[in-house]
Motif scaffolding. Sequence first.
Motif, PDB file in Angstrom:
ATOM      1  N   SER B 107      34.196  40.176  40.000  1.00  0.00           N
ATOM      2  CA  SER B 107      35.130  40.208  39.457  1.00  0.00           C
ATOM      3  C   SER B 107      35.536  42.005  39.093  1.00  0.00           C
ATOM      4  O   SER B 107      36.027  42.353  38.191  1.00  0.00           O
ATOM      5  CB  SER B 107      35.409  39.642  38.007  1.00  0.00           C
ATOM      6  N   CYS B 108      34.717  42.702  40.122  1.00  0.00           N
ATOM      7  CA  CYS B 108      34.713  44.268  39.751  1.00  0.00           C
ATOM      8  C   CYS B 108      36.140  44.675  39.973  1.00  0.00           C
ATOM      9  O   CYS B 108      37.042  44.417  40.885  1.00  0.00           O
ATOM     10  CB  CYS B 108      33.883  44.666  40.800  1.00  0.00           C
ATOM     11  N   ALA B 109      36.588  45.565  38.911  1.00  0.00           N
ATOM     12  CA  ALA B 109      37.993  46.081  39.028  1.00  0.00           C
ATOM     13  C   ALA B 109      38.273  46.905  40.487  1.00  0.00           C
ATOM     14  O   ALA B 109      39.517  46.463  40.791  1.00  0.00           O
ATOM     15  CB  ALA B 109      38.306  46.854  37.873  1.00  0.00           C
ATOM     16  N   GLU B 112      39.524  44.709  43.788  1.00  0.00           N
ATOM     17  CA  GLU B 112      40.988  44.414  43.948  1.00  0.00           C
ATOM     18  C   GLU B 112      41.545  45.388  44.726  1.00  0.00           C
ATOM     19  O   GLU B 112      42.428  45.151  45.775  1.00  0.00           O
ATOM     20  CB  GLU B 112      41.651  44.071  42.879  1.00  0.00           C
TER      21      GLU B 112
END
Lengths: 410, 298
Positions: B107-109, B112
Amino acid sequence: MKPKILWNAKDHPCLNSGYGLITRHLTPLLSKRYEVIIYAPVYQKDHIGRYQKMLVLPGTKPDYGEELILNHYREHGCNALIMVGDMWPVVRSDLPKLAAAEEVYWIQWGAVDYLPPWPNFILEGLRYCHKIVPFSQWGEGKLREYGFTNVAPAIWPGLDTKLWKPYPRNNFPKVASSLGFEEDSFRILIVAANQGRKNFPEHFEGIRLFRQKNPEVKIKLYVHSTIKGDRNLIDDLHYFQLADMTRIADEYTVACGAYSEEHMVMMFASADVVVAAALEGYGFATVQAQAVGVPVITLNEGASQELTHGGILIPPKDWSMEISNIKKAVPNEMAIATGLEEIWRRGPDRARWSKGAEWVAANLDWERHVAPQWYQLLDRCFEEKKRQCWSVPEPSKRLNKQARAIVEVV
Amino acid sequence: MRSRFILWQVYHPLQAEGGAQVTDKAHILYGQEQGYHIEVVTPDRVNSFLMLEDDVVIASNITADTFPPPLFQNLISRGIKYVFFPHDYAPICKHRLFFPMRPECHSCAQREAWLPILLHSALIIWLSPLHRQGWLFLCPEIRQHPYALIPSPIDPEKFYDMGRPRKDIISAAGLWPFKGRGNLIAWAKEHPEEQVDVCGGIQEDILLPSNVKYIGDFPHAQMNEIFNNYERSLFLPNTPQPFNRFVAESYLSGCKLMGNRLIGCLSYPWFKSREEVARYCSQSPVMFWRAVAPLARV
């Protein structure tokens, strides 16, 4: 372990300035959920103190240099720095650089109180802020118009609504008398720092016009400010022929920040009208007047538009440019005079202006309204920060296992 | 008009001596010998560099702050082909070689922003199977995307066994925290009878066990001489290393290897004999251009 916040609202919570009050009321609520460390160079200059159970850190930039905030932040292992106050001086400090280098997670809660076009140094510096939390929806809208994507929903600063609530006009006769207010007088109050942007000449001219048109009205004006600042208020009052009906706050007591919050409540509650027609990013006087049931004359520009529910909005007549190329609105003096006349004609019945007090009670309580918004915002910030992986993470357990298994190639 | 190959690099490969620059330098020199038109664009001129529709960009060793996503969005909108050639785990993982492979990496920013850019690339080049596995952990979506495995180029004529007497253990850059400083120190403490000399990769004073000695920082050209003094080389990283040219170079220089499964070059099935390692690593520029050249318009 609770996340650590370095809170810098400049003023110590014992001070009765706007920023002192914000710190006094909000930090104890934030400390229920986070570890809050206060940095308060105004008053706490040279030693570490405490407010409730929170540390209050000292030091000013001239004494300790530009890196002082960074040193405080690092020394106490903080996870976020919340700067409370005007944004334009902050963007000229080292903070944007520190934020860009991820040395500091910078949250700015403050006033946006300038008309477009904004100077480049503001646009450039705010780019590096991790979260801009405007004091007003007007400010939020302006930031979004400029394309900022690091803007959080506005959070209005609150009031102690147990204290700031409607009172009958003559509830505090001694305080009223000390302000020069008489029972049969029309009591006008101005509470503002002595700064050019507060439009003292226009306020005074509006009052002079009202007086000229209504000579039968016994007007009393109390100005809660310092005599000398950007302007010499004594000279101004003589110029606008208001000196005979005006009292100014005690210079020494104002300078010491020694007017208590209780005194301020009684002062506001003793007035018939508060004049605060400046371009504000928030406007404490605007909400404080309404909280105690007193109508307020504000400017139909900036945050006042969303904050004025029990009062009269008057149009700006022009704009002026400050030294730092920041544009401010200037109120129409005739409209101030007309506003005063309307409030005077409606008489001292405060029930007519009750919407303002109801709105304040329904929106600005620290515990019920302001703190929950901060909890939500900060939780989101810390979650985002985690996703942005600020500190070097430990390798996963699987990697640790792999690292220990020795392979030999001969 | 023939396509130009535009190499985006944080540092100029002909001016810097990091592993990524050494690799790119070998590819550039070989590419120029083959007659390819190659331009190196560093961050200071990426905005002013005039890109043409026929260009092929090789995004080599870039970081999110030096070559941000809008640059790639511009390439995509103009239909300009680009090759993604990471030398570590940037631009998604800003900690680069510290890539921790933790569940939260999913879920690393940054993911995305960069995943669509990876998916729009014409080709992705990995330095080893382990390097690819690390990226697949971060972005399983790219599993089916066109890719090439190209080892770091090493010239076996510069790294070879000189037949000298050897003793002790050498480790290069092993004192960087991300290259497994803790593991190296722990190993040395467990083996007090072994002497470990360490070169490079140190920026601060460190308290070392008595059998670990820091011998200094040496130019890359001198490393073969250094390696030839040692019987074994030791490298115990704690995060997955994309290739690790020190390991392959010391091996070609005659050292026996002691490492772990987090060393990229050891994940190649051919890393079993010096002959095979020499063959594959010396052919790296050939393999690189064989993968990249077909993207150009002739």
